[in-house]
Design an enzyme around this catalytic site. Sequence first.
Site, PDB file in Angstrom:
ATOM      1  N   GLY A 189      97.860 -90.999  21.600  1.00 48.38           N
ATOM      2  CA  GLY A 189      98.611 -92.143  21.105  1.00 48.38           C
ATOM      3  C   GLY A 189      97.915 -93.476  21.238  1.00 48.38           C
ATOM      4  O   GLY A 189      98.498 -94.518  20.939  1.00 48.38           O
ATOM      5  N   THR A 190      96.651 -93.457  21.647  1.00 46.22           N
ATOM      6  CA  THR A 190      95.928 -94.724  21.836  1.00 46.22           C
ATOM      7  C   THR A 190      95.866 -95.536  20.549  1.00 46.22           C
ATOM      8  O   THR A 190      96.098 -96.751  20.556  1.00 46.22           O
ATOM      9  CB  THR A 190      94.497 -94.440  22.336  1.00 46.22           C
ATOM     10  OG1 THR A 190      94.564 -93.631  23.503  1.00 46.22           O
ATOM     11  CG2 THR A 190      93.773 -95.727  22.661  1.00 46.22           C
ATOM     12  N   GLY A 191      95.542 -94.867  19.435  1.00 49.38           N
ATOM     13  CA  GLY A 191      95.410 -95.586  18.168  1.00 49.38           C
ATOM     14  C   GLY A 191      96.729 -96.154  17.684  1.00 49.38           C
ATOM     15  O   GLY A 191      96.793 -97.305  17.235  1.00 49.38           O
ATOM     16  N   CYS A 192      97.794 -95.356  17.773  1.00 49.74           N
ATOM     17  CA  CYS A 192      99.127 -95.831  17.379  1.00 49.74           C
ATOM     18  C   CYS A 192      99.518 -97.046  18.217  1.00 49.74           C
ATOM     19  O   CYS A 192     100.024 -98.050  17.697  1.00 49.74           O
ATOM     20  CB  CYS A 192     100.172 -94.735  17.583  1.00 49.74           C
ATOM     21  SG  CYS A 192      99.853 -93.180  16.739  1.00 49.74           S
TER      22      CYS A 192
ATOM     23  N   THR B 137      94.698 -89.766  26.607  1.00 54.65           N
ATOM     24  CA  THR B 137      94.504 -90.823  25.605  1.00 54.65           C
ATOM     25  C   THR B 137      95.337 -90.577  24.346  1.00 54.65           C
ATOM     26  O   THR B 137      95.081 -91.168  23.305  1.00 54.65           O
ATOM     27  CB  THR B 137      93.023 -90.934  25.211  1.00 54.65           C
ATOM     28  OG1 THR B 137      92.567 -89.638  24.764  1.00 54.65           O
ATOM     29  CG2 THR B 137      92.168 -91.380  26.392  1.00 54.65           C
TER      30      THR B 137
ATOM     31  N   LYS C 289      87.169 -99.236  15.821  1.00 62.08           N
ATOM     32  CA  LYS C 289      87.341 -98.739  17.187  1.00 62.08           C
ATOM     33  C   LYS C 289      86.163 -97.859  17.597  1.00 62.08           C
ATOM     34  O   LYS C 289      85.654 -97.085  16.784  1.00 62.08           O
ATOM     35  CB  LYS C 289      88.658 -97.973  17.305  1.00 62.08           C
ATOM     36  CG  LYS C 289      89.877 -98.865  17.028  1.00 62.08           C
ATOM     37  CD  LYS C 289      91.183 -98.118  17.158  1.00 62.08           C
ATOM     38  CE  LYS C 289      91.340 -97.051  16.112  1.00 62.08           C
ATOM     39  NZ  LYS C 289      92.700 -96.465  16.087  1.00 62.08           N
TER      40      LYS C 289
END
Length: 265
Positions: free
Chosen positions: A210-213, A208, A176
């Site tokens: 929680g974007t990765g989850c 942003t 990412k």
Amino acid sequence: MSDFKGRVLILAGSDSGGGAGIQADIKAVTMLGGFAATAITAVTVQNTLGVHGVHPLPIELIRAQAEAVLDDIGADALKTGMLGSVEVVETVAALIDQAEAPAVVDPVMVAKGGAALLPDQAVAAVKALMIPRAALLTPNAPEAEALTGLTVADLDGQRRAGEALLELGARAVLMKGGHVPGERLIDVLMTPDGETLFEGERVETRHTHGTGCTLASACAAGLAKGLPLPIAVAEAWAYVAEAIRRAPGLGGGHGPLDHAWPVRR
């Protein structure tokens, strides 16, 4: 026996603010047509301003939750998030083997506000036990640097770290680029067969959390439905990009995405 395909077992921590963790995972899987089940690893006291407390659940309870789901409902894919300790990493690795389903491993180490979510000694356990079990590994730049020791400051750095993570045993890596400087955001999906770039305009926003989850869970939903990996990632990437653009602006800090945007348009 149901012929439903899209069951995702999520092993991760709870976010009381609803923007990340188990709450984000359930929303993303559901919005992309999957069925989300959970084994909660920890309860956090959290909002958009930061993580104010972390309370790990007992190992036996984590294992019991997952086995209850696997023994009855089953899973077409797994997604791992916040694990928190060496013992939890070891337990979740064994559960992945037990499930015999592809696992999307999000190597959660630091919360958006900067709070450490994985102690240093557990990083080695993630390298040894989780990366080789990952059908897809989804690190951001700081996580990739911690796992490989390489600097990730540009696209070449993303590629080098991705190659190193493939060598550590991951079957695919989504490197990412949110933390990588540049006018455009570039994520790189890397497999032993080549790479696919996902590129878009960088949205200047503080919302942003929680974007990765969300991205990892959305990828797991696609794999659970039987989509080929590049299609699953493309669907997840587009979903998250729009969720960021439509963020509702909640809270005074790093606010959540709009997970439910497909039903609001």
